[in-house]
Write a protein that holds these residues in place. Structure first.
Motif, PDB file in Angstrom:
ATOM      1  N   LEU A   1      -7.546 -12.687   4.483  1.00 18.92           N
ATOM      2  CA  LEU A   1      -7.508 -11.817   5.663  1.00 18.92           C
ATOM      3  C   LEU A   1      -6.143 -11.131   5.774  1.00 18.92           C
ATOM      4  CD1 LEU A   1      -8.728 -10.756   8.320  1.00 18.92           C
ATOM      5  CD2 LEU A   1      -7.862 -12.827   9.412  1.00 18.92           C
ATOM      6  N   MET A   2      -5.072 -11.866   5.542  1.00 21.86           N
ATOM      7  CA  MET A   2      -3.734 -11.287   5.619  1.00 21.86           C
ATOM      8  C   MET A   2      -3.527 -10.243   4.512  1.00 21.86           C
ATOM      9  SD  MET A   2      -2.530 -12.608   8.332  1.00 21.86           S
ATOM     10  CE  MET A   2      -0.772 -12.325   8.343  1.00 21.86           C
ATOM     11  N   ALA A   3      -4.041 -10.488   3.311  1.00 18.60           N
ATOM     12  CA  ALA A   3      -3.927  -9.510   2.221  1.00 18.60           C
ATOM     13  C   ALA A   3      -4.697  -8.240   2.576  1.00 18.60           C
ATOM     14  CB  ALA A   3      -4.446 -10.114   0.919  1.00 18.60           C
ATOM     15  N   HIS A   4      -5.870  -8.419   3.151  1.00 20.84           N
ATOM     16  CA  HIS A   4      -6.673  -7.266   3.590  1.00 20.84           C
ATOM     17  C   HIS A   4      -5.921  -6.495   4.674  1.00 20.84           C
ATOM     18  CE1 HIS A   4     -10.194  -4.854   4.452  1.00 20.84           C
ATOM     19  NE2 HIS A   4     -10.135  -5.231   5.721  1.00 20.84           N
ATOM     20  N   GLN A   5      -5.252  -7.231   5.553  1.00 19.37           N
ATOM     21  CA  GLN A   5      -4.483  -6.605   6.624  1.00 19.37           C
ATOM     22  C   GLN A   5      -3.367  -5.744   6.036  1.00 19.37           C
ATOM     23  OE1 GLN A   5      -2.429  -9.330   9.192  1.00 19.37           O
ATOM     24  NE2 GLN A   5      -2.181  -7.819  10.788  1.00 19.37           N
ATOM     25  N   ASP A   6      -2.726  -6.208   4.972  1.00 20.54           N
ATOM     26  CA  ASP A   6      -1.672  -5.419   4.328  1.00 20.54           C
ATOM     27  C   ASP A   6      -2.218  -4.098   3.802  1.00 20.54           C
ATOM     28  OD1 ASP A   6       0.250  -7.332   4.850  1.00 20.54           O
ATOM     29  OD2 ASP A   6       0.131  -8.239   2.852  1.00 20.54           O
ATOM     30  N   THR A   7      -3.402  -4.131   3.207  1.00 21.64           N
ATOM     31  CA  THR A   7      -4.031  -2.913   2.698  1.00 21.64           C
ATOM     32  C   THR A   7      -4.356  -1.962   3.852  1.00 21.64           C
ATOM     33  OG1 THR A   7      -4.981  -4.115   0.843  1.00 21.64           O
ATOM     34  CG2 THR A   7      -5.999  -2.014   1.388  1.00 21.64           C
ATOM     35  N   LEU A   8      -4.914  -2.515   4.905  1.00 22.23           N
ATOM     36  CA  LEU A   8      -5.227  -1.686   6.070  1.00 22.23           C
ATOM     37  C   LEU A   8      -3.966  -1.096   6.690  1.00 22.23           C
ATOM     38  CD1 LEU A   8      -7.984  -3.784   7.864  1.00 22.23           C
ATOM     39  CD2 LEU A   8      -8.266  -1.675   6.558  1.00 22.23           C
ATOM     40  N   GLU A   9      -2.880  -1.871   6.692  1.00 24.63           N
ATOM     41  CA  GLU A   9      -1.629  -1.373   7.260  1.00 24.63           C
ATOM     42  C   GLU A   9      -1.110  -0.186   6.469  1.00 24.63           C
ATOM     43  OE1 GLU A   9       1.947  -0.852   9.450  1.00 24.63           O
ATOM     44  OE2 GLU A   9      -0.092  -1.458   9.890  1.00 24.63           O
ATOM     45  N   ALA A  10      -1.208  -0.227   5.157  1.00 30.60           N
ATOM     46  CA  ALA A  10      -0.763   0.902   4.339  1.00 30.60           C
ATOM     47  C   ALA A  10      -1.568   2.154   4.686  1.00 30.60           C
ATOM     48  CB  ALA A  10      -0.904   0.568   2.857  1.00 30.60           C
ATOM     49  N   LYS A  11      -2.872   2.007   4.844  1.00 31.90           N
ATOM     50  CA  LYS A  11      -3.717   3.148   5.218  1.00 31.90           C
ATOM     51  C   LYS A  11      -3.392   3.621   6.633  1.00 31.90           C
ATOM     52  CE  LYS A  11      -7.568   1.866   2.237  1.00 31.90           C
ATOM     53  NZ  LYS A  11      -8.965   1.435   2.174  1.00 31.90           N
ATOM     54  N   ARG A  12      -3.136   2.671   7.535  1.00 31.34           N
ATOM     55  CA  ARG A  12      -2.815   3.017   8.919  1.00 31.34           C
ATOM     56  C   ARG A  12      -1.521   3.826   8.989  1.00 31.34           C
ATOM     57  NH1 ARG A  12       0.487   2.397  12.731  1.00 31.34           N
ATOM     58  NH2 ARG A  12       1.782   0.964  11.562  1.00 31.34           N
ATOM     59  N   LYS A  13      -0.531   3.455   8.182  1.00 30.82           N
ATOM     60  CA  LYS A  13       0.741   4.175   8.191  1.00 30.82           C
ATOM     61  C   LYS A  13       0.566   5.633   7.775  1.00 30.82           C
ATOM     62  CE  LYS A  13       4.168   0.574   7.601  1.00 30.82           C
ATOM     63  NZ  LYS A  13       5.224   0.047   6.735  1.00 30.82           N
ATOM     64  N   VAL A  14      -0.284   5.876   6.795  1.00 29.00           N
ATOM     65  CA  VAL A  14      -0.548   7.251   6.362  1.00 29.00           C
ATOM     66  C   VAL A  14      -1.202   8.028   7.504  1.00 29.00           C
ATOM     67  CG1 VAL A  14      -1.897   8.687   4.781  1.00 29.00           C
ATOM     68  CG2 VAL A  14      -0.693   6.665   3.918  1.00 29.00           C
ATOM     69  N   LEU A  15      -2.226   7.440   8.102  1.00 31.11           N
ATOM     70  CA  LEU A  15      -2.905   8.095   9.223  1.00 31.11           C
ATOM     71  C   LEU A  15      -1.946   8.317  10.381  1.00 31.11           C
ATOM     72  CD1 LEU A  15      -5.413   9.179  10.642  1.00 31.11           C
ATOM     73  CD2 LEU A  15      -5.979   6.822  11.272  1.00 31.11           C
ATOM     74  N   GLN A  16      -1.132   7.316  10.679  1.00 33.94           N
ATOM     75  CA  GLN A  16      -0.185   7.441  11.786  1.00 33.94           C
ATOM     76  C   GLN A  16       0.800   8.571  11.551  1.00 33.94           C
ATOM     77  OE1 GLN A  16      -0.283   5.247  14.624  1.00 33.94           O
ATOM     78  NE2 GLN A  16       0.840   7.001  15.401  1.00 33.94           N
ATOM     79  N   SER A  17       1.279   8.724  10.335  1.00 37.19           N
ATOM     80  CA  SER A  17       2.240   9.809  10.053  1.00 37.19           C
ATOM     81  C   SER A  17       1.589  11.173  10.224  1.00 37.19           C
ATOM     82  CB  SER A  17       2.832   9.654   8.654  1.00 37.19           C
ATOM     83  OG  SER A  17       1.851   9.852   7.669  1.00 37.19           O
ATOM     84  N   ILE A  18       0.314  11.278   9.890  1.00 36.20           N
ATOM     85  CA  ILE A  18      -0.408  12.545  10.086  1.00 36.20           C
ATOM     86  C   ILE A  18      -0.559  12.830  11.579  1.00 36.20           C
ATOM     87  CG2 ILE A  18      -2.638  13.699   9.803  1.00 36.20           C
ATOM     88  CD1 ILE A  18      -2.860  12.100   7.111  1.00 36.20           C
ATOM     89  N   LEU A  19      -0.964  11.806  12.337  1.00 35.56           N
ATOM     90  CA  LEU A  19      -1.178  11.986  13.770  1.00 35.56           C
ATOM     91  C   LEU A  19       0.122  12.260  14.517  1.00 35.56           C
ATOM     92  CD1 LEU A  19      -3.756   9.121  14.405  1.00 35.56           C
ATOM     93  CD2 LEU A  19      -4.214  11.572  14.335  1.00 35.56           C
ATOM     94  N   ASP A  20       1.227  11.684  14.061  1.00 36.17           N
ATOM     95  CA  ASP A  20       2.511  11.835  14.742  1.00 36.17           C
ATOM     96  C   ASP A  20       3.299  13.062  14.304  1.00 36.17           C
ATOM     97  OD1 ASP A  20       2.071   9.550  16.186  1.00 36.17           O
ATOM     98  OD2 ASP A  20       3.294   8.260  14.900  1.00 36.17           O
ATOM     99  N   ALA A  21       2.815  13.775  13.325  1.00 32.77           N
ATOM    100  CA  ALA A  21       3.582  14.885  12.746  1.00 32.77           C
ATOM    101  C   ALA A  21       3.928  15.967  13.759  1.00 32.77           C
ATOM    102  CB  ALA A  21       2.820  15.493  11.571  1.00 32.77           C
ATOM    103  N   ASP A  22       3.093  16.158  14.771  1.00 32.25           N
ATOM    104  CA  ASP A  22       3.348  17.247  15.717  1.00 32.25           C
ATOM    105  C   ASP A  22       4.164  16.820  16.939  1.00 32.25           C
ATOM    106  OD1 ASP A  22       1.251  15.716  16.709  1.00 32.25           O
ATOM    107  OD2 ASP A  22       0.267  17.411  17.677  1.00 32.25           O
ATOM    108  N   ARG A  23       4.606  15.537  16.992  1.00 31.11           N
ATOM    109  CA  ARG A  23       5.421  15.057  18.116  1.00 31.11           C
ATOM    110  C   ARG A  23       6.587  14.245  17.581  1.00 31.11           C
ATOM    111  NH1 ARG A  23       0.119  13.708  20.330  1.00 31.11           N
ATOM    112  NH2 ARG A  23      -0.369  15.244  21.918  1.00 31.11           N
ATOM    113  N   ASN A  24       7.737  14.371  18.252  1.00 33.03           N
ATOM    114  CA  ASN A  24       8.859  13.522  17.867  1.00 33.03           C
ATOM    115  C   ASN A  24       8.802  12.207  18.655  1.00 33.03           C
ATOM    116  OD1 ASN A  24      10.132  13.873  20.423  1.00 33.03           O
ATOM    117  ND2 ASN A  24      11.153  15.729  19.704  1.00 33.03           N
ATOM    118  N   GLN A  25       9.700  11.279  18.345  1.00 33.96           N
ATOM    119  CA  GLN A  25       9.683   9.957  18.978  1.00 33.96           C
ATOM    120  C   GLN A  25       9.810  10.044  20.493  1.00 33.96           C
ATOM    121  OE1 GLN A  25       9.278   6.928  17.263  1.00 33.96           O
ATOM    122  NE2 GLN A  25       8.991   6.118  19.309  1.00 33.96           N
TER     123      GLN A  25
END
Length: 79
Positions: free
Chosen positions: A9-33
Motif C-alpha cells: 500500500l505504501m509503495a502504491h502511495q508513492d506512485t500515486l504521489e508522483a502522479k499527484r505532483k504532476v497534476l498539482q503543478s498543472i493545476l497550480d500553474a496559474d496561481r502563485n503561493q
C-alpha cells in the motif's frame, strides 16, 4: 512492523504521489503561493502525510475485519 500488504500500500502511495505532483503543478500553474493561500489552499507536506499514514496503520484492526475510512478533505493534496 508493517505487514506486506501495508508495504504494498505504501509503495502504491508513492506512485500515486508522483502522479499527484504532476497534476498539482498543472493545476497550480496559474496561481502563485500567496494567491493559493488567500484561497485557503494549504498543502500538507507529503512526508508528513506519509508519517501520519504510517502511524494510523498501526491502529488498524487485523486484516480479518472490515474497516471504513472517512477522508473529508477535497482536493489534489496528499491526504
Amino acid at each position: 512492523m508493517f505487514s506486506s500488504e501495508a508495504g504494498a500500500l505504501m509503495a502504491h502511495q508513492d506512485t500515486l504521489e508522483a502522479k499527484r505532483k504532476v497534476l498539482q503543478s498543472i493545476l497550480d500553474a496559474d496561481r502563485n503561493q500567496e494567491q493559493r493561500n488567500q484561497l485557503g489552499q494549504f498543502a500538507t507536506p507529503y512526508i508528513l502525510a506519509r508519517e501520519i499514514t504510517k502511524a494510523a496503520l498501526g491502529y488498524l484492526p487485523s486484516s480479518q475485519q472490515k474497516i471504513r475510512i472517512l477522508e473529508p478533505s477535497l482536493g489534489s493534496g496528499a491526504f
